[in-house]
Design an enzyme around this catalytic site. Structure first.
Site, short mmCIF file in Angstrom:
data_model
loop_
_atom_site.label_atom_id
_atom_site.label_comp_id
_atom_site.label_asym_id
_atom_site.label_seq_id
_atom_site.Cartn_x
_atom_site.Cartn_y
_atom_site.Cartn_z
N GLU A 1 38.86 59.73 46.91
CA GLU A 1 37.89 58.62 46.88
C GLU A 1 36.94 58.72 48.07
O GLU A 1 37.36 58.95 49.20
CB GLU A 1 38.65 57.28 46.89
CG GLU A 1 37.81 56.05 47.19
CD GLU A 1 36.66 55.79 46.22
OE1 GLU A 1 36.87 55.84 45.01
OE2 GLU A 1 35.53 55.52 46.71
N HIS B 1 58.16 26.07 32.45
CA HIS B 1 59.09 26.87 33.25
C HIS B 1 60.06 27.57 32.32
O HIS B 1 60.56 26.94 31.39
CB HIS B 1 59.85 25.96 34.21
CG HIS B 1 60.89 26.69 35.00
ND1 HIS B 1 60.57 27.53 36.04
CD2 HIS B 1 62.25 26.73 34.87
CE1 HIS B 1 61.69 28.04 36.54
NE2 HIS B 1 62.71 27.58 35.84
P1 NAI Z 1 33.90 52.71 39.14
O1 NAI Z 1 32.54 52.37 39.55
O2 NAI Z 1 34.90 51.64 38.85
O3 NAI Z 1 34.59 53.64 40.26
C1 NAI Z 1 34.00 54.84 40.69
C2 NAI Z 1 34.67 55.26 41.98
O4 NAI Z 1 34.26 56.58 42.30
C3 NAI Z 1 34.27 54.38 43.17
O5 NAI Z 1 35.42 53.99 43.86
C4 NAI Z 1 33.37 55.29 43.99
O6 NAI Z 1 33.41 54.99 45.37
C5 NAI Z 1 33.98 56.65 43.69
N1 NAI Z 1 33.10 57.80 43.93
C6 NAI Z 1 31.78 57.89 43.63
N2 NAI Z 1 31.32 59.09 44.02
C7 NAI Z 1 32.36 59.78 44.57
C8 NAI Z 1 32.50 61.07 45.15
N3 NAI Z 1 31.49 61.91 45.28
N4 NAI Z 1 33.71 61.46 45.61
C9 NAI Z 1 34.77 60.60 45.52
N5 NAI Z 1 34.68 59.36 44.97
C10 NAI Z 1 33.50 58.96 44.51
O7 NAI Z 1 33.71 53.69 37.89
P2 NAI Z 1 34.72 54.20 36.78
O8 NAI Z 1 36.12 54.07 37.23
O9 NAI Z 1 34.20 55.53 36.38
O10 NAI Z 1 34.49 53.16 35.60
C11 NAI Z 1 33.19 53.01 35.00
C12 NAI Z 1 33.04 51.65 34.39
O11 NAI Z 1 33.91 51.48 33.30
C13 NAI Z 1 33.32 50.57 35.40
O12 NAI Z 1 32.11 49.90 35.64
C14 NAI Z 1 34.29 49.66 34.74
O13 NAI Z 1 33.81 48.35 34.74
C15 NAI Z 1 34.43 50.16 33.30
N6 NAI Z 1 35.85 50.19 32.98
C16 NAI Z 1 36.53 49.01 32.91
C17 NAI Z 1 37.88 49.00 32.69
C18 NAI Z 1 38.59 47.70 32.67
O14 NAI Z 1 37.93 46.68 32.59
N7 NAI Z 1 39.90 47.68 32.72
C19 NAI Z 1 38.65 50.22 32.49
C20 NAI Z 1 37.86 51.41 32.62
C21 NAI Z 1 36.51 51.37 32.83
#
Ligand code: NAI
Ligand code: FAD
Length: 462
Positions: A199, A441
């Site tokens: 990360e 409960h």
């Molecule tokens: P995210 O935006 O949640 O997380 C991306 C992560 O990658 C961040 O922590 C960021 O700091 C890190 N990152 C970025 N560039 C990087 C690098 N060069 N090296 C290392 N780390 C880096 O995006 P994610 O997990 O891909 O999800 C995308 C979307 O899908 C989200 O906006 C989410 O809302 C949605 N989603 C929602 C879910 C849920 O509601 N349960 C489940 C899966 C996805």
């Protein structure tokens, strides 16, 4: 060629929900979808398949770690990966066919193919141009990658490839400790992969409550996930069946390489608007490629609306659905409304993590006076009975008025518990309103009440 009141492009949670609502409100409606099945990212390659794999792998984890404690002895099940994928595909099929059924029931026409907008009031699908008084763009999003990282969906995968790997990898490197990385990282960790999450930032799940972030990372580490924090991935070298992930630690610029059988790139998603012809229409996009809209989801071109992942805001299925319904109401001459301050977020790991409204960090930034009511699941009898005492409910309320401003839960059924607080916030409730409400409960919900009590004279079981 039929004339429609509304044509919606895209059948994800935004598009299909909007289409059904438009039809229910008496508008002649069609929905264009280029995939072979309806339901968009969410049903085909997102929410639904990931939750199926999370469920199956959680069952395995329970059998391996908790069954014997309850006197359920015997060998833990072994993993038949092909069968697990077949189960996941069956769940997808049931859901996507369900939308087809709902379209027929509500008389929504499915225009099969990829749509474009030659001019306002017209949607072209294949060689046919259809006319519509209004058009809603609900084309969603796609995974974004990193420079120096080429995705082949076999060794270097996005979430789509990760949902159908040929086998469970021995070593998986996940780039990005966001929602996708932690949900799918958990799946493979439970199935036996050695999972390392790399990360960029110093905390997982950016934007979440700081205390939850720390507790969540501790719990995931206990489950076997490894973390490399503060690391900028420079490149991924892919071989036929293996890959090398090169990263630089931000604090001292040290270069390190990790070996992996599979690399999951989970560094966010970006709006998908390719092929619509927006440039020619003059539809304004933001710098991040999101379609810009006004308060009624209308774009810069009259009669063209946009909702869901393609516009600003959290990329969540329920946010897209709410916008879809509200936009339909607007087109039917009613008052569509979405309360963006009360959109819950849920991470479906074990334990689940959920949140709504303000974080302590955001309240501090605003200089707002608030109080915190926190209750540990250790004091909840039901949670202890199912080995789920680790975690807490935290409610933030205005220091003077006691009005609930936000909530953060990590623990059993957190994704369901949060909605009690969402309803309370919709009604402008105080923490005391929750605290005075009788809760059955033994339920996990009692922890929500206790946290509300902790905003006042104190929790009982703390
Ligand atoms: P995210 O935006 O949640 O997380 C991306 C992560 O990658 C961040 O922590 C960021 O700091 C890190 N990152 C970025 N560039 C990087 C690098 N060069 N090296 C290392 N780390 C880096 O995006 P994610 O997990 O891909 O999800 C995308 C979307 O899908 C989200 O906006 C989410 O809302 C949605 N989603 C929602 C879910 C849920 O509601 N349960 C489940 C899966 C996805
Ligand atoms: P989408 O669901 O992306 O649908 C857009 C549709 O439009 C697609 O089917 C596409 O084929 C179609 N389309 C695009 N262009 C055209 C065109 N020109 N012509 C015809 N059709 C077109 N969110 C949650 O709330 N909870 C979760 O648990 C969750 N889990 C997720 C897990 C993963 C692995 C991923 C990737 C995402 C997850 N999400 C989750 C996010 C969620 O999937 C999205 O927020 C949601 O699908 C957005 O809905 P949408 O209608 O805007 O677009």
């Amino acid at each position: 060629m039929a004339q429609y009141d509304v044509i919606i492009i895209g059948s994800g949670p935004g598009g299909y929900v909007s289409a059904i609502r438009c039809a229910q409100l008496g508008l002649k409606t069609a929905c264009v979808e280029g995939r072979e099945t309806l339901g968009g990212t969410c049903l085909n390659v997102g929410c639904i398949p990931s939750k199926a794999l999370l469920h199956a792998s959680h069952m395995l984890h329970e059998a391996e770690h908790n069954f014997a404690k309850m006197g359920l002895k015997g060998k833990s099940p072994s993993v038949d990966w092909k069968q697990m994928l077949a189960y996941k595909d069956d769940v997808i099929g049931q859901n996507t066919k369900g939308i087809e059924f709902l379209f027929k029931k509500n008389k929504v026409d499915w225009l099969k193919g990829w749509g474009s907008i030659p001019e306002a009031g017209k949607v072209k699908v294949g060689d046919v141009v259809h006319e519509a008084k209004n058009i809603i763009i609900a084309t969603g999003s796609e995974s974004s990658s990193l420079p120096g990282v080429e995705v082949d969906e076999k060794v270097v995968v996005t979430s789509t490839g990760a949902l159908e790997l040929g086998k469970v990898p021995k070593k998986m490197v996940v780039i990005g400790a966001g929602v996708i990385g932690l949900e799918l990282g958990s799946v493979y960790s439970r199935l036996g992969s050695e999972v390392t999450v790399v990360e960029f930032l110093d905390a997982i799940t950016p934007g979440m409550d700081g205390e939850v972030q720390k507790t969540f990372q501790r719990m995931l580490k206990k489950q076997g996930l490894k973390f490399v924090m503060g690391a900028a991935v420079q490149s991924v070298e892919a071989m036929k069946t293996k890959a090398k992930v090169h990263y630089k630690l931000r604090k001292n610029d040290t270069d390190t390489t990790l070996d992996a059988d599979v690399v999951l790139v989970a560094t966010g998603r970006k709006p998908y608007t390719d092929g619509l012809g927006l440039e020619g229409l003059g539809v304004t996009l933001s710098k991040r490629g999101q379609i810009e809209t006004d308060d009624h989801w209308q774009t810069s071109v009259k009669g063209i609306y946009a909702i869901g992942d393609a516009i600003d805001g959290p990329m969540l299925a329920h946010k897209a659905e709410d916008e879809g319904m509200a936009c339909a109401e607007v087109l039917a001459g009613k008052h569509g409304h979405v309360n963006y301050g009360v959109i819950p977020g849920v991470i479906y790991t074990h334990p689940e993590v959920s949140n709504v409204g303000a974080t302590e960090e955001s309240l501090k930034e605003q200089g707002r006076k608030y109080k915190v009511g926190k209750f540990s699941f250790m004091g909840n009898g039901r949670a202890k009975a199912v080995f789920a005492g680790d975690g807490f409910v935290k409610i933030l309320a205005d220091a003077e008025t006691d009005r609930i401003l936000g909530a953060h839960i990590i623990g059993p059924a957190a994704g369901d518990l949060i909605h009690e607080i969402c309803v309370a916030m919709e009604f402008g409730a105080s923490a005391q309103d929750l605290a005075l409400t009788c809760h059955a409960h033994p339920t996990y919900s009692e922890a929500v009440r206790e946290a509300a009590l902790a905003c006042g004279d104190g929790a009982i079981h703390a």
